[in-house]
Design a protein around this motif. Structure first.
Motif, short mmCIF file in Angstrom:
data_model
loop_
_atom_site.label_atom_id
_atom_site.label_comp_id
_atom_site.label_asym_id
_atom_site.label_seq_id
_atom_site.Cartn_x
_atom_site.Cartn_y
_atom_site.Cartn_z
N GLN A 1 -23.94 -19.11 86.28
CA GLN A 1 -23.53 -17.72 86.50
C GLN A 1 -22.16 -17.68 87.17
OE1 GLN A 1 -26.58 -15.52 88.60
NE2 GLN A 1 -28.17 -16.16 87.16
N HIS A 2 -21.96 -18.53 88.17
CA HIS A 2 -20.66 -18.57 88.86
C HIS A 2 -19.56 -19.02 87.88
CE1 HIS A 2 -21.74 -17.47 92.85
NE2 HIS A 2 -22.52 -18.51 93.08
N TYR A 3 -19.88 -20.02 87.06
CA TYR A 3 -18.89 -20.50 86.11
C TYR A 3 -18.51 -19.41 85.11
CZ TYR A 3 -16.48 -23.07 82.52
OH TYR A 3 -15.52 -23.48 81.62
N GLN A 4 -19.50 -18.67 84.64
CA GLN A 4 -19.22 -17.59 83.69
C GLN A 4 -18.40 -16.48 84.33
OE1 GLN A 4 -23.18 -16.69 82.30
NE2 GLN A 4 -23.07 -18.16 80.63
N HIS A 5 -18.65 -16.22 85.62
CA HIS A 5 -17.83 -15.25 86.35
C HIS A 5 -16.39 -15.74 86.43
CE1 HIS A 5 -16.93 -13.01 90.37
NE2 HIS A 5 -16.44 -12.38 89.33
N PHE A 6 -16.23 -17.03 86.70
CA PHE A 6 -14.89 -17.63 86.74
C PHE A 6 -14.19 -17.47 85.39
CE2 PHE A 6 -12.66 -21.89 86.11
CZ PHE A 6 -11.46 -21.45 86.63
N GLU A 7 -14.90 -17.75 84.31
CA GLU A 7 -14.30 -17.62 82.98
C GLU A 7 -13.95 -16.17 82.64
OE1 GLU A 7 -16.16 -19.38 79.60
OE2 GLU A 7 -14.88 -21.13 79.81
N GLU A 8 -14.78 -15.23 83.10
CA GLU A 8 -14.47 -13.82 82.85
C GLU A 8 -13.17 -13.43 83.55
OE1 GLU A 8 -17.97 -11.91 84.26
OE2 GLU A 8 -19.17 -12.40 82.48
N LEU A 9 -13.02 -13.87 84.80
CA LEU A 9 -11.79 -13.61 85.54
C LEU A 9 -10.60 -14.30 84.88
CD1 LEU A 9 -13.10 -14.05 89.21
CD2 LEU A 9 -12.36 -11.90 88.14
N LEU A 10 -10.84 -15.51 84.43
CA LEU A 10 -9.77 -16.29 83.78
C LEU A 10 -9.30 -15.60 82.50
CD1 LEU A 10 -8.08 -18.87 83.66
CD2 LEU A 10 -10.02 -20.00 82.54
N GLU A 11 -10.23 -15.10 81.71
CA GLU A 11 -9.88 -14.45 80.46
C GLU A 11 -8.99 -13.24 80.69
OE1 GLU A 11 -9.78 -14.64 76.42
OE2 GLU A 11 -10.76 -16.04 77.80
N LEU A 12 -9.22 -12.54 81.79
CA LEU A 12 -8.46 -11.35 82.10
C LEU A 12 -7.10 -11.65 82.74
CD1 LEU A 12 -11.29 -9.11 83.61
CD2 LEU A 12 -10.18 -8.80 81.38
N ASN A 13 -6.98 -12.83 83.37
CA ASN A 13 -5.82 -13.07 84.24
C ASN A 13 -5.04 -14.34 83.98
OD1 ASN A 13 -6.25 -10.80 86.38
ND2 ASN A 13 -8.26 -11.79 86.25
N PHE A 14 -5.41 -15.15 82.97
CA PHE A 14 -4.79 -16.47 82.86
C PHE A 14 -3.29 -16.41 82.59
CE2 PHE A 14 -5.92 -15.67 78.42
CZ PHE A 14 -4.83 -16.16 77.72
N ILE A 15 -2.80 -15.33 82.05
CA ILE A 15 -1.36 -15.25 81.79
C ILE A 15 -0.57 -15.05 83.08
CG2 ILE A 15 0.44 -13.82 80.71
CD1 ILE A 15 -1.42 -13.43 78.36
N LYS A 16 -1.09 -14.22 83.97
CA LYS A 16 -0.35 -13.93 85.20
C LYS A 16 -0.78 -14.78 86.39
CE LYS A 16 -3.36 -10.07 86.57
NZ LYS A 16 -3.43 -8.62 86.85
N GLU A 17 -1.98 -15.35 86.35
CA GLU A 17 -2.47 -16.12 87.49
C GLU A 17 -3.01 -17.48 87.04
OE1 GLU A 17 -2.68 -17.57 90.65
OE2 GLU A 17 -2.32 -15.41 90.98
N LYS A 18 -2.42 -18.56 87.58
CA LYS A 18 -2.79 -19.90 87.16
C LYS A 18 -3.25 -20.77 88.34
CE LYS A 18 0.37 -19.65 83.21
NZ LYS A 18 0.54 -18.18 83.30
N SER A 19 -3.51 -20.14 89.46
CA SER A 19 -3.91 -20.88 90.66
C SER A 19 -5.43 -20.85 90.84
CB SER A 19 -3.24 -20.27 91.89
OG SER A 19 -3.84 -20.75 93.08
N ALA A 20 -6.04 -22.02 90.96
CA ALA A 20 -7.47 -22.11 91.20
C ALA A 20 -7.83 -21.46 92.54
CB ALA A 20 -7.92 -23.56 91.19
N ASN A 21 -6.93 -21.55 93.52
CA ASN A 21 -7.19 -20.95 94.84
C ASN A 21 -7.40 -19.44 94.72
OD1 ASN A 21 -6.90 -23.44 96.04
ND2 ASN A 21 -4.74 -23.13 96.56
N GLN A 22 -6.59 -18.78 93.88
CA GLN A 22 -6.71 -17.34 93.74
C GLN A 22 -8.02 -16.95 93.07
OE1 GLN A 22 -4.61 -14.75 94.92
NE2 GLN A 22 -6.55 -13.75 94.39
#
Length: 309
Positions: free
Chosen positions: A191-212
């Motif tokens: 579930q956490h990983y899927q949440h991470f991927e959902e955030l990534l799909e929305l933001n990978f162009i502007k945000e590339k930091s794992a910390n964020q």
């Protein structure tokens, strides 16, 4: 659509006069015959798709992963994935599409992403069924097709029920054949990983930091890495860069854009840095060799000694 866009196909394109705008069912033979003009080139969908082959051979490519096609091949695709195929003329089977809403409206606790084949772009998209297993799965496809053409009371409800049965049975098959070790992983991690991927799909162009991403999830970066290592055996940074490289490959192969424009569209201000990231992840070097209406480009692969122009 202009030449700098990968076409995104909507369900209505395949059935303009159908009684259900968010669900489509057909035999593969009829689908390929009637929809050839729409699907002959690589394209994306804005819906979920599932198909089973009963006849024919060929290659089905989904996000640069090539799968062999033969009787018993079962495929699952999520919205946004780029795919294309080369199939023999005798190809047949069954195929259906449905929107996210079509499924979600009927379920509160059952979500599409809980099924391993829809859970992540990194998970396998094919299962090769043995003859004994094929019979049961084919029967569910046929029942779905029968109900889709039916005017009986509550036919849509039965279609949803059959979809759920199909997805559950196929999830078990994935687990049995060890196509995806995450089926045995702590469900909270998934579930956490899927949440991470959902955030990534929305933001990978502007945000590339794992910390964020960890901050957005209200967890530590260390814990996020623990989750990604457990689920997909990669660090969070590797998952982020893999998603960026996947999009870069899509744009480089399918679109008529300059390399510099592609780098900028992916959030890189420096073209040279984008080239270094691409080379590090793929082992391929991007080289601009000229400019006419747009840049030509070359992939040079030192490991496999081939060039694509």
């Amino acid at each position: 659509m202009n030449n700098n866009e990968i076409s995104v196909l909507n369900i209505n394109l395949f059935q303009p006069e159908a009684k259900r705008s968010d669900f489509y069912f057909n035999t593969l033979k009829e689908h390929l015959l009637k929809s050839h003009k729409h699907i002959e080139k690589p394209h994306r969908h804005d819906f979920y798709a599932c198909m089973i082959f009963t006849k024919g051979t060929g290659i089905h490519e989904i996000d640069f992963q090539k799968y062999d096609v033969s009787p018993g091949s079962l495929f699952f695709m999520s919205p946004g994935q780029v795919h294309s195929w080369q199939l023999s003329e005798d190809t047949d089977g069954y195929i259906f599409f449905h929107s996210q809403e079509f499924f979600d409206l009927h379920f509160v606790n059952e979500k599409l992403r809980q099924y391993p084949f829809f859970g992540s772009v990194l998970f396998p998209r094919k299962i090769q069924l043995e003859e004994q297993k094929t019979i049961g799965i084919l029967n569910l496809f046929k029942q779905i097709g029968t109900e889709n053409s039916s005017s009986e009371l509550l036919s849509e409800n039965l279609i949803i029920s059959l979809l759920s049965q199909l997805y559950i049975n196929c999830s078990r098959l994935f687990s049995e054949l060890s196509f995806n070790e995450t089926t045995q992983t702590n469900p909270i991690y998934i579930q956490h990983y899927q949440h991470f991927e959902e955030l990534l799909e929305l933001n990978f162009i502007k945000e590339k930091s794992a910390n964020q991403y960890a901050k957005w999830m209200s967890i530590s970066t260390k814990h996020l890495n623990r989750i990604t290592q457990t689920v997909v055996h990669k660090t969070a940074s590797e998952v982020i860069s893999d998603r960026i490289i996947l999009e870069a490959k899509r744009l480089l192969i399918y679109l008529d854009e300059s390399l510099v424009d592609i780098a900028f569209s992916l959030g890189y201000e420096e073209y040279s840095y984008f080239v270094r990231v691409f080379r590090k992840k793929t082992g391929l070097t991007l080289v601009m060799v000229g400019r006419f209406s747009s840049d030509f480009f070359v992939f040079i692969c030192a490991k496999n000694n081939f060039t694509i122009t």
